[in-house]
Design a protein around this motif. Structure first.
Motif, PDB file in Angstrom:
ATOM      1  N   VAL A  97       1.067  -0.631  -0.494  1.00  0.00           N
ATOM      2  CA  VAL A  97      -0.635  -0.417  -0.172  1.00  0.00           C
ATOM      3  C   VAL A  97       0.996   1.144  -0.098  1.00  0.00           C
ATOM      4  O   VAL A  97       0.394   2.558  -0.280  1.00  0.00           O
ATOM      5  N   LEU A  98       1.859   0.907   0.055  1.00  0.00           N
ATOM      6  CA  LEU A  98       3.315   2.735   0.385  1.00  0.00           C
ATOM      7  C   LEU A  98       2.904   3.221  -1.177  1.00  0.00           C
ATOM      8  O   LEU A  98       3.756   3.968  -1.349  1.00  0.00           O
ATOM      9  N   VAL A  99       3.071   1.905  -1.886  1.00  0.00           N
ATOM     10  CA  VAL A  99       2.758   2.865  -3.431  1.00  0.00           C
ATOM     11  C   VAL A  99       2.271   3.734  -3.890  1.00  0.00           C
ATOM     12  O   VAL A  99       2.225   4.718  -5.131  1.00  0.00           O
ATOM     13  N   LEU A 100       1.334   3.832  -3.024  1.00  0.00           N
ATOM     14  CA  LEU A 100       0.081   4.558  -3.195  1.00  0.00           C
ATOM     15  C   LEU A 100       0.454   5.906  -3.258  1.00  0.00           C
ATOM     16  O   LEU A 100      -0.284   7.164  -4.346  1.00  0.00           O
ATOM     17  N   GLY A 101       0.950   6.632  -1.984  1.00  0.00           N
ATOM     18  CA  GLY A 101       1.160   7.719  -2.180  1.00  0.00           C
ATOM     19  C   GLY A 101       2.130   8.613  -3.155  1.00  0.00           C
ATOM     20  O   GLY A 101       2.550   9.125  -3.942  1.00  0.00           O
ATOM     21  N   THR A 107       2.193  10.872 -11.020  1.00  0.00           N
ATOM     22  CA  THR A 107       0.982  10.526 -11.882  1.00  0.00           C
ATOM     23  C   THR A 107       0.369  10.900 -12.110  1.00  0.00           C
ATOM     24  O   THR A 107      -1.132  11.058 -13.248  1.00  0.00           O
ATOM     25  N   GLY A 108      -0.388  11.387 -10.793  1.00  0.00           N
ATOM     26  CA  GLY A 108      -1.611  11.910 -10.282  1.00  0.00           C
ATOM     27  C   GLY A 108      -3.005  10.607 -10.170  1.00  0.00           C
ATOM     28  O   GLY A 108      -3.854  10.438 -10.302  1.00  0.00           O
ATOM     29  N   VAL A 109      -2.504   9.005 -10.447  1.00  0.00           N
ATOM     30  CA  VAL A 109      -3.500   8.524 -10.823  1.00  0.00           C
ATOM     31  C   VAL A 109      -3.128   7.361  -9.794  1.00  0.00           C
ATOM     32  O   VAL A 109      -1.201   6.779  -9.663  1.00  0.00           O
ATOM     33  N   ALA A 110      -3.240   5.964  -9.441  1.00  0.00           N
ATOM     34  CA  ALA A 110      -3.650   4.996  -8.377  1.00  0.00           C
ATOM     35  C   ALA A 110      -4.036   3.847  -8.041  1.00  0.00           C
ATOM     36  O   ALA A 110      -5.587   4.385  -8.186  1.00  0.00           O
ATOM     37  N   ARG A 111      -3.847   3.204  -9.256  1.00  0.00           N
ATOM     38  CA  ARG A 111      -5.002   2.073  -8.155  1.00  0.00           C
ATOM     39  C   ARG A 111      -4.570   0.740  -8.291  1.00  0.00           C
ATOM     40  O   ARG A 111      -3.653   0.146  -8.334  1.00  0.00           O
ATOM     41  N   ILE A 139     -10.925  10.046  -4.276  1.00  0.00           N
ATOM     42  CA  ILE A 139     -10.960   8.315  -3.392  1.00  0.00           C
ATOM     43  C   ILE A 139     -12.220   7.999  -3.675  1.00  0.00           C
ATOM     44  O   ILE A 139     -12.901   8.341  -3.177  1.00  0.00           O
ATOM     45  N   SER A 140     -12.035   6.594  -4.261  1.00  0.00           N
ATOM     46  CA  SER A 140     -13.113   5.596  -4.596  1.00  0.00           C
ATOM     47  C   SER A 140     -12.742   4.212  -4.070  1.00  0.00           C
ATOM     48  O   SER A 140     -11.683   3.992  -4.818  1.00  0.00           O
ATOM     49  N   ILE A 141     -13.784   3.650  -3.527  1.00  0.00           N
ATOM     50  CA  ILE A 141     -13.303   1.956  -3.354  1.00  0.00           C
ATOM     51  C   ILE A 141     -14.084   1.356  -4.698  1.00  0.00           C
ATOM     52  O   ILE A 141     -15.260   1.334  -4.520  1.00  0.00           O
ATOM     53  N   GLU A 147      -8.880   3.464  -5.962  1.00  0.00           N
ATOM     54  CA  GLU A 147      -9.281   4.486  -6.611  1.00  0.00           C
ATOM     55  C   GLU A 147      -9.130   6.047  -6.321  1.00  0.00           C
ATOM     56  O   GLU A 147      -9.555   6.616  -6.051  1.00  0.00           O
ATOM     57  N   ALA A 148      -7.483   6.141  -6.442  1.00  0.00           N
ATOM     58  CA  ALA A 148      -6.930   7.520  -6.214  1.00  0.00           C
ATOM     59  C   ALA A 148      -6.857   8.595  -7.307  1.00  0.00           C
ATOM     60  O   ALA A 148      -6.655   8.028  -8.558  1.00  0.00           O
ATOM     61  N   ARG A 149      -7.882   9.666  -7.828  1.00  0.00           N
ATOM     62  CA  ARG A 149      -7.088  10.724  -8.198  1.00  0.00           C
ATOM     63  C   ARG A 149      -6.622  11.850  -7.825  1.00  0.00           C
ATOM     64  O   ARG A 149      -7.219  12.673  -6.958  1.00  0.00           O
ATOM     65  N   ALA A 150      -5.653  12.716  -8.627  1.00  0.00           N
ATOM     66  CA  ALA A 150      -5.038  14.008  -7.698  1.00  0.00           C
ATOM     67  C   ALA A 150      -4.623  14.640  -8.782  1.00  0.00           C
ATOM     68  O   ALA A 150      -3.801  14.284  -9.602  1.00  0.00           O
ATOM     69  N   SER A 151      -5.329  15.883  -9.617  1.00  0.00           N
ATOM     70  CA  SER A 151      -4.225  15.790 -11.024  1.00  0.00           C
ATOM     71  C   SER A 151      -3.151  16.864 -10.428  1.00  0.00           C
ATOM     72  O   SER A 151      -2.312  17.510 -10.599  1.00  0.00           O
ATOM     73  N   ARG A 152      -3.262  17.882  -8.829  1.00  0.00           N
ATOM     74  CA  ARG A 152      -2.372  18.110  -8.666  1.00  0.00           C
ATOM     75  C   ARG A 152      -2.385  18.328  -7.205  1.00  0.00           C
ATOM     76  O   ARG A 152      -4.009  18.738  -6.356  1.00  0.00           O
TER      77      ARG A 152
END
Ligand code: EPZ
Length: 419
Positions: A97-101, A107-111, A139-141, A147-152
């Motif tokens: 889970v440490l790759v999430l942050g 990249t602004g995206v993580a799944r 963040i959505s599950i 599913e995490a997204r963040a433009s900035r």
């Protein structure tokens, strides 16, 4: 049949044994390499199954991982080719889970698959996700995946509801590349958090307060590469020190940082263990019989939950009643049933175990259940009369580098068998 360990107990350990680099500092350090396109070199990677698992995951995400001639591991993620950490990998090791942050920051995206529980508890990651939302992520599950997204990512003030080690590490890595300042209150103070902060700073991050419960991170646009020497593994060190004590040995454990183990060393002295503590080593001499004591696990600098099973094993041979209260995980007494098969007298009631010391353990066939429970069984086998056979030793390989070789090097009669 997977490998097992055969131990002939009753031999006092003597001589010198060296500690490897910390598993729980190496894992976040590897994940931090995702934050930059330049190489991160870990000078002293421990040979552990969990480190291999995370390395494989990083390669799936686009990392080039090379073992250098000097033993160092070089990780370079010039381009992230996938932002997904699949369930088959995450389910074998929740530290994935440490790759999430870092993925979110890079990249602004993580799944990332929800880690699911493990032997010692449910171990949710709600605090990680709450912090990422504060940093501006959506963040959505969905179907067992985050599913995490963040433009900035934007700096924020985050107060975690409880102390979480990898939660603090995940948020620190995301904040290091966010816009503006982040403050994490109620942060974990573990040495592994400070070690990650040291690496991030070497990569160009601006971090104050690591090691305290308030960490301030000034995000920077482009983090660079770094060379990093990981701190010693305080839990392996503590386990080896207990091995010296429980076998009434005279053992010198080298290459450790005693200041990372002060709660454990204090408790062992309370049990009558003789410790000579120097800057990077501890000489341990075991008492004829340990005195009973009480332990309540708590976040650093309190008594570490990862040493609870090991110290309970020592208490099992004390001349009196000891009490262990496990406050961090809800199911971390998996070692109790197996220790009982070796003659230990332990009653558990919820988060508390009462241990009535016996004069000796009897060797027996036992089964490992989780990483630190299996370490406890090795300790019991070293002290027991007769032969102990520990199955499912892959649990041990996750967090201990060639433990049987290290122990045999200081006199233990222990060997790995494949049947
Ligand atoms: C880290 O796990 C360690 N692992 C564990 O070591 C260690 O036992 C633990 O910290 C406590 O010190 C690594 O560093 C890779 P937490 P982590 O988040 O970060 C609850 C070993 O043997 N919680 O500090 O997963 C959680 O359920 C391993 O090497 C939430 O409720 O632990 C637990 O009860 C085992 N929500 C408590 O907090 C969250 O979002 C502490 O967990 C996060 C945690």
């Amino acid at each position: 049949m997977p490998a097992r360990l055969e131990i002939e107990g009753g031999i006092p350990l003597s001589g010198t044994v060296a500690v490897s680099a910390a598993k729980n500092a190496t894992l976040p350090a590897l994940a931090a390499a995702l934050l930059t396109a330049r190489p991160v070199v870990i000078e002293n990677p421990p040979g552990l199954a969990d480190v291999t698992t995370l390395t494989r995951l990083l390669e799936r995400l686009g990392a080039t991982v090379t073992r250098q001639a000097d033993g160092a591991t070089r990780v370079q993620v010039e381009r992230v080719t996938s932002s997904e950490a699949p369930y088959d990998l995450v389910s074998t090791m929740r530290a994935s889970v440490l790759v999430l942050g870092p993925l979110l920051a890079r990249t602004g995206v993580a799944r990332v698959a929800l880690p699911g529980g493990c032997a010692i508890g449910v171990r949710p990651i709600d605090q990680h996700l709450k912090g990422f939302k504060k940093l501006g992520a959506d963040i959505s599950i969905e179907r067992g995946y985050v599913e995490a997204r963040a433009s900035r990512l934007k700096g924020a003030r985050i107060t975690t509801d409880l102390v979480t080690v990898t939660g603090t590490e995940n948020l620190m890595m995301a904040a290091a590349a966010a816009e503006g300042t982040t403050v994490i209150e109620n942060a974990a103070r573990e040495p592994e958090v400070s070690d990650l902060a040291r690496l991030l700073s070497a990569m160009g991050a601006r971090i104050d307060g690591a090691g305290t419960s308030r960490i301030e991170i000034e995000g920077v646009a482009d983090l660079g590469g770094a060379r990093h020497r990981v701190i010693p593994d305080r839990i392996e060190a503590g386990t080896l020190i207990v091995a010296g004590a429980i076998t009434r040995g005279d053992l010198t454990v080298t290459g450790l940082a005693p200041e990372h183990l002060s709660a454990v060393l204090a408790k062992l002295e309370e049990c009558g263990v003789t410790l000579d503590v120097a800057a990077d080593r501890v000489r341990v001499r075991g008492p004829e019989r340990p005195r009973p004591a009480d332990v309540i696990t708590s976040p650093f600098p309190g008594f570490p939950t990862d040493m609870q099973a090991q110290v309970m094993t020592l208490f099992g041979l004390a001349d009196g009643l000891s009490r262990v209260t496990e406050t961090i995980f809800e199911n971390r007494f998996m070692h109790v049933a197996e220790l009982a098969r070796m003659g230990a007298r332990i009653e558990t009631d919820g988060a508390t175990a009462v241990i009535r010391g016996v004069s000796a353990y009897q060797g027996a066939p036992v089964m490992a259940s989780d990483l630190r429970a299996s370490a406890a069984l090795v300790l019991a086998g070293l002290a027991a009369r007769g032969q102990t056979s520990i199955s499912r030793v892959y649990h041990l390989d996750r967090g201990y580098e060639r433990l049987e070789v290290k122990l045999a090097g200081v006199g233990a009669r222990i060997e790995r068998k494949r049947s």
